[in-house]
Design a protein around this motif. Structure first.
Motif, PDB file in Angstrom:
ATOM      1  N   ARG A 139      -2.421   3.840   9.243  1.00 40.15           N
ATOM      2  CA  ARG A 139      -3.062   3.802   7.933  1.00 40.15           C
ATOM      3  C   ARG A 139      -4.383   4.543   8.001  1.00 40.15           C
ATOM      4  O   ARG A 139      -4.808   4.963   9.064  1.00 40.15           O
TER       5      ARG A 139
ATOM      6  N   CYS B 256      -4.122  -0.874   0.266  1.00 40.72           N
ATOM      7  CA  CYS B 256      -4.568  -2.030   1.020  1.00 40.72           C
ATOM      8  C   CYS B 256      -6.079  -1.878   1.260  1.00 40.72           C
ATOM      9  O   CYS B 256      -6.678  -0.864   0.915  1.00 40.72           O
TER      10      CYS B 256
ATOM     11  N   CYS C  66       0.261   3.240   3.604  1.00 39.14           N
ATOM     12  CA  CYS C  66       0.694   2.737   4.908  1.00 39.14           C
ATOM     13  C   CYS C  66       1.801   1.701   4.780  1.00 39.14           C
ATOM     14  O   CYS C  66       2.406   1.326   5.771  1.00 39.14           O
TER      15      CYS C  66
ATOM     16  N   CYS D 168       0.856  -1.191   0.000  1.00 40.45           N
ATOM     17  CA  CYS D 168       0.000   0.000   0.000  1.00 40.45           C
ATOM     18  C   CYS D 168       0.888   1.236   0.000  1.00 40.45           C
ATOM     19  O   CYS D 168       1.821   1.333   0.783  1.00 40.45           O
TER      20      CYS D 168
ATOM     21  N   CYS E  69      -6.884   1.295   3.689  1.00 39.18           N
ATOM     22  CA  CYS E  69      -6.680   2.599   3.065  1.00 39.18           C
ATOM     23  C   CYS E  69      -7.632   2.760   1.885  1.00 39.18           C
ATOM     24  O   CYS E  69      -8.178   3.839   1.665  1.00 39.18           O
TER      25      CYS E  69
HETATM   26 ZN   LIG Z   1      -2.812   0.957   3.497  1.00 36.18          ZN
END
Ligand SMILES: [Zn+2]
Length: 442
Positions: A407, A349, A319, A316, A352
């Motif tokens: 995140r 991800c 994060c 991601c 997020c």
């Molecule tokens: Zn993330």
């Protein structure tokens, strides 16, 4: 600096993260992403200037971040536990970074691959014993008739004693450069210099890797570097030699230079066998009159370019967590004749991605209707695209711990956000209009 701070993530139009603007209680600043492309690095310098100017004009750090967070390609204001966490985020190397370095290498059919193999195979033990020239006087020899490029090659191979242009040597009348500070310099054999020249001809020495500020890659126990790491090491060795004479000699002893050459050759053999090249076939050039390789190497180009190096999972971008998927979310705002578009790209991800989806979709539901084109086209289109994207994100497993540790908080679902129901106003209006039209007609 310690203590929490806030930052925004700045992304280039092609999706590459340029860097991070941060704001603490009383100051602002900018962090380049360490592995970014040269284009992104230059863009980051502009961003740094804009952030600084806004702060100097009297905006508070929080105000600066808020102001720029509405620009295209900029993420929402996010909190980081401390500066170290943000610096760690900026050190993340993505698969795209690796790919960009590998893309600098010439295609599989280029003769430079043969030059490297011949030069390396001809290295003897004597070549590995590097003598030092006590007074540092470069051998002037026949340099007057060399091209500038060869002089630069030689400067790198001679360890700066011949005057590396990049090291600040002064050009002289005959087009060569002389070092301002003579000193002891390693004298590399012609064979070693051929190897270094071949690495440059291959594209393994590239400005796309900003070697300063990064440690020299170490020789892994397997003796095999990834192709991207081999490019990093080759660049750091050849460029670094100008500033630290003897670096190449050390690499000859530690095995790093062998690892670089053998890893690149192994990767080349594999990609040639796969029938893919690392660059468009048309790029091959041969200005030296040397023979092309006797064995015909297939170089049809696979869609998508270079093979992906064996690599870490997709992370991601916000994060650092994994798994993540490459998606984009959009927001639209229409106000009479003013249309605003915003887009945030992944990989993201699950957490997020949901957070970004909910924020941008709610924004669109609230603001995406108030111009004619928005009502019939951009508003609905944005919502549909977000719906398609969020389905891919929602299928992901929960991400593992992020490298940053923080995140996006997905927050409330869209249907529990009051602002989303602003969308009912145009809907009721349209339905009302239809009812009135029908009744009036009847
Ligand atoms: Zn993330």
């Amino acid at each position: 600096m310690s203590g929490p701070l806030r930052y925004i993530t700045v992304t280039a139009p092609d999706g590459e993260i340029i860097g991070y603007a941060w704001g603490s209680a009383d100051d602002t600043g900018w962090i380049h992403r360490a592995a970014s492309s040269t284009d992104a690095f230059r863009a980051g310098i502009d961003w740094f200037g804009r952030i600084r100017d806004a702060h100097r004009r009297g905006l508070t750090p929080a105000g600066v971040l808020e102001l720029f967070s509405h620009e295209p390609g900029v993420g929402p204001v996010t909190e980081a536990p401390d500066m170290a966490a943000l610096e760690e985020l900026a050190r993340i190397v993505t698969p795209a970074d690796d790919r960009r370095l590998v893309d600098q290498l010439v295609p599989a059919g280029h003769p430079a691959w043969t030059w490297l193999a011949e030069a390396y195979d001809a290295l003897t033990d004597a070549d590995r014993e590097v003598a030092w020239d006590g007074d540092g006087t470069p051998d002037d020899g026949d340099r007057a008739d060399r091209t500038d490029r060869e002089a630069a090659h030689r400067a790198a191979a001679d360890g700066g004693a011949a005057g590396g242009g990049a090291a600040g040597g002064e050009p002289s009348g005959d087009g060569t450069v002389r070092t301002p500070v003579p000193g002891p310099a390693p004298v590399y054999s012609e064979q070693v210099q051929r190897v270094l020249r071949a690495l440059q001809d291959l594209g393994a020495v590239t400005e796309e890797y900003r070697w300063m500020g990064h440690p020299l890659p170490e020789v892994p126990s397997s003796g095999r570097l990834s192709p991207a790491d081999a490019v990093r090491a080759a660049t750091a060795l050849v460029c670094g030699e100008r500033f630290h004479p003897g670096l190449v000699g050390d690499a000859l002893h530690s095995g790093l230079l062998d690892a670089v050459v053998l890893s690149l050759r192994a990767w080349h053999a594999e990609s040639a066998a796969d029938g893919v090249s690392s660059a468009p076939c048309g790029r091959a050039e041969d200005g030296s009159g040397r023979q092309a390789p006797a064995v015909p190497v297939p170089v049809p180009r696979a869609a998508g370019g270079a093979p992906r190096p064996p690599q870490a999972p997709v992370r991601c971008r916000y994060c650092g967590g994994s798994p993540a998927v490459d998606v984009s979310f959009r927001a639209h705002r229409g106000l009479l004749v003013l249309l605003g578009f915003r887009r945030m790209d992944g990989p993201m991800c699950r957490m997020c991605g949901l957070g970004v989806h909910r924020a941008l979709t709610t924004h669109t539901l609230c603001w995406g209707w108030w111009s004619p084109l928005s009502l019939v086209l951009f508003g609905p289109l944005t919502l549909v695209r977000n719906l398609l994207a969020v389905q891919r994100v929602a299928r992901l497993a929960e991400p593992g711990p992020g490298l940053l540790g923080r995140r996006f908080d997905p927050g409330l679902p869209v249907h529990r956000r009051p602002r989303a129901y602003v969308a009912l106003i145009p809907l009721v209006w349209v339905v009302g209009l239809i009812v009135v039209a029908v009744c009036a007609g009847g």
